[in-house]
Design a protein around this motif. Structure first.
Motif, PDB file in Angstrom:
ATOM      1  N   SER A 138     -12.184   7.944   7.573  1.00  0.00           N
ATOM      2  CA  SER A 138     -13.192   7.967   6.468  1.00  0.00           C
ATOM      3  C   SER A 138     -14.399   7.054   6.930  1.00  0.00           C
ATOM      4  CB  SER A 138     -12.614   7.650   5.423  1.00  0.00           C
ATOM      5  OG  SER A 138     -12.292   6.378   5.257  1.00  0.00           O
ATOM      6  N   PHE A 139     -15.309   6.794   6.229  1.00  0.00           N
ATOM      7  CA  PHE A 139     -16.542   5.939   6.599  1.00  0.00           C
ATOM      8  C   PHE A 139     -16.851   4.854   5.638  1.00  0.00           C
ATOM      9  CE2 PHE A 139     -17.051   9.880   9.014  1.00  0.00           C
ATOM     10  CZ  PHE A 139     -17.253   9.458  10.160  1.00  0.00           C
ATOM     11  N   THR A 140     -17.553   3.981   6.242  1.00  0.00           N
ATOM     12  CA  THR A 140     -17.609   2.682   5.348  1.00  0.00           C
ATOM     13  C   THR A 140     -18.760   3.059   4.206  1.00  0.00           C
ATOM     14  OG1 THR A 140     -19.559   2.424   6.880  1.00  0.00           O
ATOM     15  CG2 THR A 140     -17.722   0.988   7.070  1.00  0.00           C
ATOM     16  N   ASN A 141     -18.323   2.524   3.104  1.00  0.00           N
ATOM     17  CA  ASN A 141     -19.051   2.861   1.725  1.00  0.00           C
ATOM     18  C   ASN A 141     -18.767   4.217   1.338  1.00  0.00           C
ATOM     19  OD1 ASN A 141     -20.327   0.438   1.346  1.00  0.00           O
ATOM     20  ND2 ASN A 141     -21.571   0.835   2.906  1.00  0.00           N
ATOM     21  N   ALA A 142     -17.841   5.007   1.456  1.00  0.00           N
ATOM     22  CA  ALA A 142     -17.499   6.196   1.180  1.00  0.00           C
ATOM     23  C   ALA A 142     -16.961   6.056  -0.138  1.00  0.00           C
ATOM     24  CB  ALA A 142     -16.440   7.005   2.053  1.00  0.00           C
ATOM     25  N   GLY A 170      -5.269   5.690   6.169  1.00  0.00           N
ATOM     26  CA  GLY A 170      -6.573   5.877   6.245  1.00  0.00           C
ATOM     27  C   GLY A 170      -7.344   4.721   6.916  1.00  0.00           C
ATOM     28  N   THR A 171      -8.233   5.170   8.233  1.00  0.00           N
ATOM     29  CA  THR A 171      -9.023   4.272   8.926  1.00  0.00           C
ATOM     30  C   THR A 171     -10.371   4.234   8.593  1.00  0.00           C
ATOM     31  OG1 THR A 171      -7.160   4.298  10.293  1.00  0.00           O
ATOM     32  CG2 THR A 171      -9.331   3.382  10.895  1.00  0.00           C
ATOM     33  N   PRO A 172     -11.176   3.477   8.192  1.00  0.00           N
ATOM     34  CA  PRO A 172     -12.875   3.477   8.271  1.00  0.00           C
ATOM     35  C   PRO A 172     -13.482   3.259   9.379  1.00  0.00           C
ATOM     36  CG  PRO A 172     -12.108   1.341   7.392  1.00  0.00           C
ATOM     37  CD  PRO A 172     -10.807   2.073   7.735  1.00  0.00           C
ATOM     38  N   MET A 173     -14.342   4.175   9.460  1.00  0.00           N
ATOM     39  CA  MET A 173     -15.207   3.998  10.676  1.00  0.00           C
ATOM     40  C   MET A 173     -16.777   3.663  10.155  1.00  0.00           C
ATOM     41  SD  MET A 173     -13.890   3.940  13.572  1.00  0.00           S
ATOM     42  CE  MET A 173     -12.015   4.229  14.021  1.00  0.00           C
ATOM     43  N   PRO A 174     -17.480   3.329  11.100  1.00  0.00           N
ATOM     44  CA  PRO A 174     -19.121   3.017  10.649  1.00  0.00           C
ATOM     45  C   PRO A 174     -19.850   4.299  10.245  1.00  0.00           C
ATOM     46  CG  PRO A 174     -18.740   1.712  12.522  1.00  0.00           C
ATOM     47  CD  PRO A 174     -17.550   2.796  12.414  1.00  0.00           C
ATOM     48  N   PHE A 175     -20.366   4.347   9.012  1.00  0.00           N
ATOM     49  CA  PHE A 175     -21.323   5.347   8.749  1.00  0.00           C
ATOM     50  C   PHE A 175     -22.784   5.290   9.376  1.00  0.00           C
ATOM     51  CE2 PHE A 175     -24.129   7.822   5.459  1.00  0.00           C
ATOM     52  CZ  PHE A 175     -23.462   8.820   5.483  1.00  0.00           C
ATOM     53  N   ASP A 176     -23.463   6.279   9.482  1.00  0.00           N
ATOM     54  CA  ASP A 176     -24.612   6.320  10.171  1.00  0.00           C
ATOM     55  C   ASP A 176     -25.471   5.179   9.601  1.00  0.00           C
ATOM     56  OD1 ASP A 176     -26.758   7.433  11.659  1.00  0.00           O
ATOM     57  OD2 ASP A 176     -27.376   8.943  10.148  1.00  0.00           O
ATOM     58  N   ASN A 177     -26.043   4.586  10.693  1.00  0.00           N
ATOM     59  CA  ASN A 177     -26.878   3.410  10.560  1.00  0.00           C
ATOM     60  C   ASN A 177     -26.150   2.369   9.988  1.00  0.00           C
ATOM     61  OD1 ASN A 177     -29.739   2.811  11.223  1.00  0.00           O
ATOM     62  ND2 ASN A 177     -30.122   2.686   9.067  1.00  0.00           N
ATOM     63  N   TYR A 178     -24.985   1.985   9.859  1.00  0.00           N
ATOM     64  CA  TYR A 178     -24.334   1.130   9.414  1.00  0.00           C
ATOM     65  C   TYR A 178     -24.796  -0.243  10.142  1.00  0.00           C
ATOM     66  CZ  TYR A 178     -20.256  -1.754   7.742  1.00  0.00           C
ATOM     67  OH  TYR A 178     -19.652  -2.524   7.022  1.00  0.00           O
ATOM     68  N   THR A 182     -28.572  -0.440  16.197  1.00  0.00           N
ATOM     69  CA  THR A 182     -28.216  -1.225  17.100  1.00  0.00           C
ATOM     70  C   THR A 182     -27.315  -0.862  17.925  1.00  0.00           C
ATOM     71  OG1 THR A 182     -26.978  -2.801  15.930  1.00  0.00           O
ATOM     72  CG2 THR A 182     -29.246  -3.344  16.188  1.00  0.00           C
ATOM     73  N   VAL A 183     -26.132   0.224  17.346  1.00  0.00           N
ATOM     74  CA  VAL A 183     -25.071   0.346  18.161  1.00  0.00           C
ATOM     75  C   VAL A 183     -25.172   2.117  18.425  1.00  0.00           C
ATOM     76  CG1 VAL A 183     -22.589   0.679  18.158  1.00  0.00           C
ATOM     77  CG2 VAL A 183     -23.666  -1.504  17.263  1.00  0.00           C
ATOM     78  N   GLU A 184     -24.788   2.349  19.547  1.00  0.00           N
ATOM     79  CA  GLU A 184     -24.751   3.883  19.680  1.00  0.00           C
ATOM     80  C   GLU A 184     -23.717   4.537  18.634  1.00  0.00           C
ATOM     81  OE1 GLU A 184     -23.123   6.906  23.437  1.00  0.00           O
ATOM     82  OE2 GLU A 184     -23.828   4.744  23.942  1.00  0.00           O
ATOM     83  N   ASP A 185     -24.190   5.812  18.356  1.00  0.00           N
ATOM     84  CA  ASP A 185     -23.217   6.544  17.215  1.00  0.00           C
ATOM     85  C   ASP A 185     -21.945   6.819  17.910  1.00  0.00           C
ATOM     86  OD1 ASP A 185     -25.390   6.546  15.758  1.00  0.00           O
ATOM     87  OD2 ASP A 185     -26.159   8.797  16.367  1.00  0.00           O
ATOM     88  N   PHE A 186     -20.905   6.483  17.245  1.00  0.00           N
ATOM     89  CA  PHE A 186     -19.327   6.731  17.389  1.00  0.00           C
ATOM     90  C   PHE A 186     -19.015   6.166  18.794  1.00  0.00           C
ATOM     91  CE2 PHE A 186     -21.572  10.664  15.580  1.00  0.00           C
ATOM     92  CZ  PHE A 186     -20.887  10.433  14.165  1.00  0.00           C
ATOM     93  N   LEU A 187     -19.776   5.055  19.183  1.00  0.00           N
ATOM     94  CA  LEU A 187     -19.280   4.529  20.345  1.00  0.00           C
ATOM     95  C   LEU A 187     -17.931   3.743  19.948  1.00  0.00           C
ATOM     96  CD1 LEU A 187     -19.811   2.928  23.331  1.00  0.00           C
ATOM     97  CD2 LEU A 187     -20.835   1.341  21.950  1.00  0.00           C
ATOM     98  N   TRP A 188     -17.792   2.961  18.755  1.00  0.00           N
ATOM     99  CA  TRP A 188     -16.398   2.291  18.472  1.00  0.00           C
ATOM    100  C   TRP A 188     -15.319   3.388  18.425  1.00  0.00           C
ATOM    101  CZ3 TRP A 188     -13.757  -1.502  18.732  1.00  0.00           C
ATOM    102  CH2 TRP A 188     -12.687  -1.995  17.750  1.00  0.00           C
ATOM    103  N   PHE A 189     -15.628   4.587  17.517  1.00  0.00           N
ATOM    104  CA  PHE A 189     -14.856   5.394  17.178  1.00  0.00           C
ATOM    105  C   PHE A 189     -14.171   6.187  18.376  1.00  0.00           C
ATOM    106  CE2 PHE A 189     -14.335   9.425  14.237  1.00  0.00           C
ATOM    107  CZ  PHE A 189     -12.862   9.360  14.275  1.00  0.00           C
ATOM    108  N   GLU A 190     -15.048   6.713  19.195  1.00  0.00           N
ATOM    109  CA  GLU A 190     -14.586   7.314  20.238  1.00  0.00           C
ATOM    110  C   GLU A 190     -13.707   6.390  21.267  1.00  0.00           C
ATOM    111  OE1 GLU A 190     -15.533  11.573  22.556  1.00  0.00           O
ATOM    112  OE2 GLU A 190     -17.168  10.293  22.002  1.00  0.00           O
TER     113      GLU A 190
END
Length: 423
Positions: A138-142, A170-178, A182-190
């Motif tokens: 899921s995502f942060t602040n969901a 359940g594991t949270p990942m950063p939502f858009d613009n979290y 400054t960080v590439e989209d889904f860099l951490w997730f992938e």
């Protein structure tokens, strides 16, 4: 507005302390029409809450009300579990012909129970059954609901604490613009997905809101959603879009993910799908995912036939002519945005940001306590608005899609006054 002290004694002595909305609006509401609510003393309130998004077509919409009354007066089936009924058939035909086919969406329709969290639970269960895996991202602040499975993919610490047990899988990942870009989209997730030493179990699915309503009106960019969809496909994960609050036209198009041009594997719908505030939810999924055994997920109140009736009337009234409702919502949204710009310019030192899509908007202040004060003052001035965000730091606007430009302007003027008078 002068408000006399209403008799709230029975609510305070008999009803549980868990009640919440009534604390911010200390009056006793008696009737409601369109975008107006009236308390027992006859005071009028303009409603920018719309049943937390369950009343996209306003209170007691006359077309929907007429259909409901006619159905009840002819002794139409009220309770039918998942039996085949005339009302269900009519709804399914309208849903397929007016929504799914014009959008080339292949979905099967499941009736999982009356509430949004029922739909989310069924979506999570199905994803795990299909993929044979337990983990969900899921995502942060969901926010996805208050039952245990839904809470496990919800971010809010206060709501999660209410579970009383560990919320697992359940594991949270950063939502858009979290990270503020400054960080590439889904860099951490992938990277976690591809690193055998990351400790992240291979997820069955990812669940996301295109606009996080309870999380503070955080709007995902279409390109972020497309990248997420592509990531899910590459990594053999199902994509679940929770459209419970942002669906049914709230952001403009009927489904909030349409703008991004994606087709999620599973979609949850509730709130305004009945059109009248009657309990109803759907879990939509691609046909190849329909591997349920009969009765494997069931419930007594799946077949709310009066809700089928009002839902059909809503679809035929507001969605049969293509894009008219979508265009109207976008136009009303532009009206809100102009007001937000004016409020921001007038209170430049106080407003941190405004954001939204269609007819869902949020106004955030640097002082996190300010949103609650604005909502309180707005109530005193005859406007119903709520707050959202993990610390209730965002003023949330959720008017009916059927609100008139004049009513919208009236409410926005009241909001501007409430902001001014709480400075």
């Amino acid at each position: 507005m002068t408000i006399t002290q209403p008799d709230l004694s029975v609510f305070e002595t008999v009803e549980s302390e868990v009640r919440s909305y009534c604390r911010g609006w200390p009056t006793v509401f008696d009737r409601a029409v369109g975008s107006r609510m009236y308390d027992e003393d006859g005071h009028e309130y303009l409603d920018f809450f719309a049943g937390a998004g369950s009343l996209n077509y306003g209170h007691n919409n006359p077309v929907l009300k007429r259909a409901l009354i006619d159905y009840l007066e002819r002794d139409g089936v009220t309770h039918g579990l998942d039996m085949s009924t005339t009302a269900k058939r009519t709804f399914l035909e309208a849903f397929q012909n007016l929504l799914l086919r014009p959008r080339d969406l292949p979905y099967k329709v499941m009736f999982p129970g009356p509430t949004g969290t029922n739909a989310v639970e069924s979506a999570l269960k199905l994803a795990r059954k299909v993929k044979g895996r337990e983990a969900i991202v899921s995502f942060t602040n969901a926010f996805h609901g208050m039952s245990l499975g839904s809470l496990a993919v919800t971010g809010n610490a206060f709501k999660r604490a209410g579970a009383g047990i560990p919320l697992v899988h359940g594991t949270p990942m950063p939502f858009d613009n979290y990270f503020d870009g400054t960080v590439e989209d889904f860099l951490w997730f992938e990277r976690l997905l591809e690193d055998q030493g990351s400790g992240l179990n291979k997820p069955a699915a990812v669940i996301v809101e295109t606009v996080q309503g309870e999380g503070g009106i955080n709007v995902a960019r279409p390109e972020w959603l497309r990248a997420l969809s592509e990531l899910c496909e590459r990594q053999d994960m199902l994509l679940i879009v929770d459209d419970i609050q942002m669906g049914c036209g709230r952001t403009g198009a009927f489904f909030s993910f349409e703008e991004a041009g994606i087709t999620p594997d599973i979609v949850t719908v509730s709130k305004s799908i009945s059109g009248y505030g009657l309990p109803m939810s759907l879990c939509l999924f691609k046909p190849e995912l329909d591997i349920w055994e009969p009765g494997e997920h069931n419930g007594t109140f799946r077949g709310n036939n009066p809700a089928f009736v009002t839902a059909t009337a809503a679809l035929e009234t507001y969605w049969a002519d293509g894009s008219a409702m979508e265009k109207q919502t976008r136009k009303r949204g532009e009206q809100v945005e102009q007001a937000m710009i004016s409020i921001t310019e007038e209170n430049l030192a106080d407003v941190k940001e405004y954001r939204g899509r269609g007819l869902v908007w949020g106004l955030e202040f640097h002082d996190k306590s300010r949103a609650g004060k604005v909502a309180k003052r707005a109530f005193e001035l005859g406007l119903l608005i709520e707050t959202s965000g993990p610390e209730s730091e965002v003023v949330k606007l959720l008017p009916a899609l059927t609100i008139t430009p004049e009513e919208l302007d009236e409410g926005l003027t009241t909001l501007a006054r409430a902001v001014r008078e709480t400075a």
